[in-house]
Design a protein around this motif. Structure first.
Motif, PDB file in Angstrom:
ATOM      1  N   VAL A   1      22.362  35.314  40.416  1.00 27.75           N
ATOM      2  CA  VAL A   1      22.984  36.260  39.869  1.00 27.75           C
ATOM      3  C   VAL A   1      24.298  36.025  41.482  1.00 27.75           C
ATOM      4  CG1 VAL A   1      23.142  39.406  41.130  1.00 27.75           C
ATOM      5  CG2 VAL A   1      20.763  38.175  40.281  1.00 27.75           C
ATOM      6  N   LEU A   2      25.015  36.168  40.412  1.00 28.98           N
ATOM      7  CA  LEU A   2      26.594  36.120  41.059  1.00 28.98           C
ATOM      8  C   LEU A   2      27.043  37.430  41.567  1.00 28.98           C
ATOM      9  CD1 LEU A   2      28.647  32.641  41.124  1.00 28.98           C
ATOM     10  CD2 LEU A   2      29.676  35.491  40.141  1.00 28.98           C
ATOM     11  N   ALA A   3      27.651  37.404  42.566  1.00 27.37           N
ATOM     12  CA  ALA A   3      28.467  38.753  42.674  1.00 27.37           C
ATOM     13  C   ALA A   3      29.678  38.576  42.717  1.00 27.37           C
ATOM     14  CB  ALA A   3      28.163  39.679  43.506  1.00 27.37           C
ATOM     15  N   LEU A   4      30.939  39.377  41.909  1.00 23.68           N
ATOM     16  CA  LEU A   4      32.173  39.000  42.217  1.00 23.68           C
ATOM     17  C   LEU A   4      32.834  40.446  42.892  1.00 23.68           C
ATOM     18  CD1 LEU A   4      33.092  38.546  38.339  1.00 23.68           C
ATOM     19  CD2 LEU A   4      33.485  37.310  40.220  1.00 23.68           C
ATOM     20  N   ILE A   5      33.312  40.012  44.250  1.00 26.76           N
ATOM     21  CA  ILE A   5      32.787  40.997  44.878  1.00 26.76           C
ATOM     22  C   ILE A   5      35.370  41.220  45.302  1.00 26.76           C
ATOM     23  CG2 ILE A   5      33.248  39.725  47.173  1.00 26.76           C
ATOM     24  CD1 ILE A   5      31.696  42.863  48.080  1.00 26.76           C
ATOM     25  N   GLY A   6      35.773  42.063  46.086  1.00 23.79           N
ATOM     26  CA  GLY A   6      37.064  42.633  45.916  1.00 23.79           C
ATOM     27  C   GLY A   6      37.630  44.401  45.890  1.00 23.79           C
TER      28      GLY A   6
ATOM     29  N   SER B   1      40.296  47.586  44.477  1.00 21.62           N
ATOM     30  CA  SER B   1      40.556  47.150  43.074  1.00 21.62           C
ATOM     31  C   SER B   1      42.229  46.961  42.745  1.00 21.62           C
ATOM     32  CB  SER B   1      40.855  48.861  43.140  1.00 21.62           C
ATOM     33  OG  SER B   1      39.618  49.780  43.796  1.00 21.62           O
ATOM     34  N   GLY B   2      42.035  46.458  41.785  1.00 22.54           N
ATOM     35  CA  GLY B   2      43.558  45.168  41.439  1.00 22.54           C
ATOM     36  C   GLY B   2      43.371  44.065  42.048  1.00 22.54           C
ATOM     37  N   SER B   3      41.713  43.816  42.024  1.00 23.84           N
ATOM     38  CA  SER B   3      41.652  42.093  42.662  1.00 23.84           C
ATOM     39  C   SER B   3      41.159  40.836  41.740  1.00 23.84           C
ATOM     40  CB  SER B   3      40.647  41.933  43.574  1.00 23.84           C
ATOM     41  OG  SER B   3      39.171  42.891  43.110  1.00 23.84           O
ATOM     42  N   GLY B   4      40.524  41.626  40.098  1.00 20.29           N
ATOM     43  CA  GLY B   4      40.528  40.948  38.791  1.00 20.29           C
ATOM     44  C   GLY B   4      39.008  40.747  39.291  1.00 20.29           C
ATOM     45  N   LYS B   5      38.046  41.952  39.258  1.00 18.79           N
ATOM     46  CA  LYS B   5      36.998  41.704  39.231  1.00 18.79           C
ATOM     47  C   LYS B   5      36.150  41.714  38.361  1.00 18.79           C
ATOM     48  CE  LYS B   5      35.359  44.982  42.528  1.00 18.79           C
ATOM     49  NZ  LYS B   5      36.751  45.858  42.452  1.00 18.79           N
ATOM     50  N   THR B   6      37.012  43.083  37.367  1.00 21.60           N
ATOM     51  CA  THR B   6      36.240  43.759  35.973  1.00 21.60           C
ATOM     52  C   THR B   6      37.337  42.946  35.128  1.00 21.60           C
ATOM     53  OG1 THR B   6      36.036  45.645  37.050  1.00 21.60           O
ATOM     54  CG2 THR B   6      36.497  45.176  35.018  1.00 21.60           C
ATOM     55  N   THR B   7      38.381  42.420  35.195  1.00 19.51           N
ATOM     56  CA  THR B   7      38.846  41.166  33.903  1.00 19.51           C
ATOM     57  C   THR B   7      38.226  39.768  33.907  1.00 19.51           C
ATOM     58  OG1 THR B   7      41.296  42.333  34.709  1.00 19.51           O
ATOM     59  CG2 THR B   7      41.173  40.165  33.607  1.00 19.51           C
ATOM     60  N   ILE B   8      38.219  39.259  35.339  1.00 19.40           N
ATOM     61  CA  ILE B   8      36.865  38.773  35.243  1.00 19.40           C
ATOM     62  C   ILE B   8      35.570  38.302  34.203  1.00 19.40           C
ATOM     63  CG2 ILE B   8      35.814  36.661  36.070  1.00 19.40           C
ATOM     64  CD1 ILE B   8      38.155  37.229  38.831  1.00 19.40           C
ATOM     65  N   ALA B   9      35.051  39.211  34.709  1.00 21.73           N
ATOM     66  CA  ALA B   9      33.445  39.530  34.041  1.00 21.73           C
ATOM     67  C   ALA B   9      33.962  40.161  32.668  1.00 21.73           C
ATOM     68  CB  ALA B   9      33.236  40.773  35.003  1.00 21.73           C
TER      69      ALA B   9
ATOM     70  N   THR C   1      19.961  35.818  33.921  1.00 25.36           N
ATOM     71  CA  THR C   1      21.508  35.627  34.952  1.00 25.36           C
ATOM     72  C   THR C   1      22.292  36.596  34.720  1.00 25.36           C
ATOM     73  OG1 THR C   1      21.098  32.967  34.226  1.00 25.36           O
ATOM     74  CG2 THR C   1      22.602  33.754  35.093  1.00 25.36           C
ATOM     75  N   ALA C   2      23.116  37.225  36.002  1.00 28.50           N
ATOM     76  CA  ALA C   2      23.864  38.057  36.123  1.00 28.50           C
ATOM     77  C   ALA C   2      25.470  38.099  36.934  1.00 28.50           C
ATOM     78  CB  ALA C   2      22.750  38.934  36.571  1.00 28.50           C
ATOM     79  N   VAL C   3      26.333  38.274  36.739  1.00 29.08           N
ATOM     80  CA  VAL C   3      27.659  38.736  37.337  1.00 29.08           C
ATOM     81  C   VAL C   3      27.219  40.104  37.497  1.00 29.08           C
ATOM     82  CG1 VAL C   3      29.685  38.886  36.732  1.00 29.08           C
ATOM     83  CG2 VAL C   3      28.215  36.991  35.993  1.00 29.08           C
ATOM     84  N   TYR C   4      27.355  40.161  38.730  1.00 28.02           N
ATOM     85  CA  TYR C   4      27.382  41.694  39.192  1.00 28.02           C
ATOM     86  C   TYR C   4      28.585  41.973  40.123  1.00 28.02           C
ATOM     87  CZ  TYR C   4      24.946  45.886  41.696  1.00 28.02           C
ATOM     88  OH  TYR C   4      25.079  47.492  42.250  1.00 28.02           O
TER      89      TYR C   4
ATOM     90  N   ILE D   1      27.671  34.686  46.105  1.00 24.06           N
ATOM     91  CA  ILE D   1      28.977  35.727  46.298  1.00 24.06           C
ATOM     92  C   ILE D   1      30.304  34.994  46.349  1.00 24.06           C
ATOM     93  CG2 ILE D   1      30.690  37.629  47.666  1.00 24.06           C
ATOM     94  CD1 ILE D   1      27.988  38.352  48.627  1.00 24.06           C
ATOM     95  N   VAL D   2      31.323  35.486  44.902  1.00 25.38           N
ATOM     96  CA  VAL D   2      32.648  35.118  45.095  1.00 25.38           C
ATOM     97  C   VAL D   2      33.365  36.330  46.073  1.00 25.38           C
ATOM     98  CG1 VAL D   2      34.715  34.401  43.417  1.00 25.38           C
ATOM     99  CG2 VAL D   2      31.900  33.447  42.758  1.00 25.38           C
TER     100      VAL D   2
END
Length: 613
Positions: free
Chosen positions: A36-41, A43-51, A207-210, A225-226
């Motif tokens: 499980v990998l976390a994309l954190i940041g 609002s506007g950091s790009g995490k949802t766009t990458i997901a 396998t998950a991206v959170y 974590i990224v």
């Protein structure tokens, strides 16, 4: 271990051709099967766009302009739309932030859970329904054999979030993307959902991206974590070392913002010993009233509360506790059935029509969702000008000058005055929301979950702004939240609501350590800590008890009776509790005293009936 996900030099642009701006700038990472990998940041950091790029998808106005996104044997950026449709909801699944918006209100849950798998030909309806029921059971949903027959509005938010997880997992996907799946939930509900997600992901080897903005939440879920900001990776690490020794200053700021009560302190010496708002014996609700004038659905019962001039009082509790209804009564949007309100020594009418224009001006409300509170067709200047014209008759140069002063007050550049809400960030919109309330020069501002829809960094900035405005203007706050950390950061006193009742009240200091009302203890210990393993050790689950929020069968008794881990048979289920004062000065609605509560909340002994004989 086999590398299942590979993202290399991913680039995403936004805007029209010829004027495109790069919003994801060369992002690279990989996952092994079962990780499980976390994309954190923020609002506007790009995490949802990458997901979303992991599904081969870019939102309207955006384009996947370069790089590699490999999911198993599939290169998601090289596939046609038809090929991608065959993978989405099949080999790659997505769990959205708002479950309510993801379901069709006219269809039963079970039909929606199996629909995608049926379209992809993954089994017969009977086979998939049996598999869905198994997932409901794994996700700890009540009555797994029957809950699928319900419609979305017939289950709670936490339950609907878990049903959406079943929808995503039913196809046994290679990758599951979880996009802020618990952000809109109460802390108590969040624990149950996180536990269910984690158990199912681990047991099924998914396998998950959170995606999240809260490091404390992802610490419970992620192996690595990224950290993102401005579409770039600032730091990437395994979870434990990142939490212990973050390398980048931005990561350290995220860690600090995760618990605002450790970095923000309410100003001292502001509150005066003069009552501004007094609420006495308040009962309110909805529906037709009976012969005694009582509503069919009672949301608030027997509420007493005093807000002093310059004071900030926090009201906490989960959804359905009555805290927002309390704000609506004070604002004049709901007429009380019983009880009275006094404002600055004068009676305060239960409805707006019974209030004077001056009372209307002096009590303002800031709503939770600025997106729905601000007219999208109006500029910021137009939005702020309405209360200035209504209350003070300003126009011309005086009006424009005051609009500029309000923007200065909430720390927004004056150049934003001609922009519309959709051109602003979430934090900027909430500042405009606050500026509109301040335009009336109120004495009391009702803040209804004003930071819950914001990421931790922006939310902490709004709390600091509210603190400074209180110091500068001497305004009073009735601050509503479900997060004890947020309330402790801003407020002098705290009121805890459960199922329409005030179960505890006291100073901020009295909430620093036990004793607490059993429900307050549950709330406090439901806030995730910044350490791995907290979810397994927090000890807030009462699996044999009814869901949180379910009231006692006998309304005259303690409303927390069914959920209380320290209830005493023969006492709590026969006699209504009285209000009693704790040793720390707080007040609780409970049979137990300070010593008895300390015994359980410090883990010294287990309460028995013999202790009260």
């Amino acid at each position: 271990m086999t590398q299942l996900i590979r993202v290399e030099d991913l680039r995403v642009v936004a805007g029209d051709e010829g004027s495109e701006v790069e919003i994801v700038k060369g992002v690279s990472f990989s996952l092994e099967k079962g990780e499980v990998l976390a994309l954190i940041g923020e609002s506007g950091s790009g995490k949802t766009t990458i997901a979303l790029a992991l599904l081969g998808y870019a939102r309207r106005g955006c384009r996947l302009s370069g790089g590699v996104v490999q999911v198993g044997e599939h290169d998601m950026l090289a596939l046609s739309e038809k090929q991608l449709q065959g993978l989405r909801g099949n080999r790659v699944s997505y769990i959205a932030q708002s479950a309510a918006a993801a379901f069709n209100p006219a269809k039963k849950l079970i039909d929606q859970v199996v629909e995608g798998a049926l379209i992809h030909g993954l089994g017969t309806r009977a086979e998939l329904q049996a598999k869905a029921i198994g997932l409901f059971r794994d996700l700890a949903l009540p009555n797994p054999e029957r809950i699928g027959r319900r419609y979305p509005h017939q289950v709670s938010g936490g339950q609907l979030q878990r049903v959406m997880a079943a929808m995503a997992l039913i196809s046994d996907p290679l990758l599951v993307v979880l996009d802020e799946p618990t952000t809109a939930l109460d802390v108590t509900t969040q624990i149950d959902v996180l536990r269910a997600f984690k158990r199912v992901v681990r047991e099924r080897g998914a396998t998950a991206v959170y995606v999240s903005h809260d490091l404390a939440v992802v610490a419970q879920m992620a192996d690595q974590i990224v950290v993102l900001n401005g579409g770039q990776i600032l730091e990437q690490s395994a979870t434990a070392p990142l939490l212990k020794t973050p390398a980048h200053e931005y990561t350290r700021s995220l860690l600090a913002a995760a618990r605002p009560d450790t970095t923000i302190r309410p100003p001292s010496g502001i509150a005066e010993d003069v009552p501004l708002l007094t609420i006495s014996g308040l009962t309110a609700g909805y529906g037709n009233k009976n012969m005694q004038g009582m509503p069919a659905i009672r949301v608030l019962e027997d509420i007493d509360l005093t807000v002093r001039r310059g004071q900030a009082i926090g009201v906490i509790g989960e959804s359905g506790s009555g805290k927002s209804t309390l704000a609506r009564v004070v604002a004049g949007l709901l007429t009380p059935a019983i009880g009275g309100l006094t404002f600055d020594g004068q009676p305060l009418g239960g409805s707006l029509s019974e209030r004077t224009p001056e009372q209307f001006r002096r009590i303002q409300m800031v709503f939770q969702n600025a997106d729905t509170a601000l007219n999208p067709m109006h500029s910021v200047a137009t939005i702020l000008s309405r209360p200035l014209k209504m209350y003070f008759g300003l126009k011309g140069a005086a009006l424009q000058a005051r609009i500029g002063e309000l923007l200065d007050l909430v720390r927004l550049p004056r150049t934003l005055a001609e922009r519309r809400p959709n051109e602003l960030s979430g934090g900027q919109k909430q500042r405009v929301n606050l500026a509109r309330a301040l335009a009336a020069k109120p004495d009391l501002i009702l803040c209804d979950e004003v930071t819950s829809a914001l990421d931790t960094v922006v939310g902490a900035a709004i709390l600091e702004l509210l603190r400074d405005l209180r110091q500068q203007l001497g305004v009073s706050y009735l601050f509503i939240s479900h997060d004890i950390s947020t309330v402790r950061a801003l407020c002098d006193d705290i009121v805890v609501m459960y199922s329409g009742h005030k179960v505890q009240a006291g100073s901020r200091q009295s909430f620093a350590e036990p004793p607490f009302h059993p429900y307050t203890d549950l709330l406090i210990h439901s806030v995730p800590e910044l350490r791995q393993g907290w979810l397994e050790s927090c000890g807030t689950t009462c699996a044999t008890l009814p869901p949180i929020g379910e009231r006692a069968n006998v309304p005259e008794l303690c409303t927390f009776l069914n959920r209380c881990p320290v209830r005493v048979d023969g006492l709590c289920n026969r006699t209504a509790p009285n209000r009693r004062t704790l040793d720390n000065g707080g007040e609780i609605l409970c049979h137990h005293d300070s010593a008895q509560l300390l015994n359980t909340q410090q883990g010294v002994t287990t309460m028995t009936l013999g202790a009260y004989a």
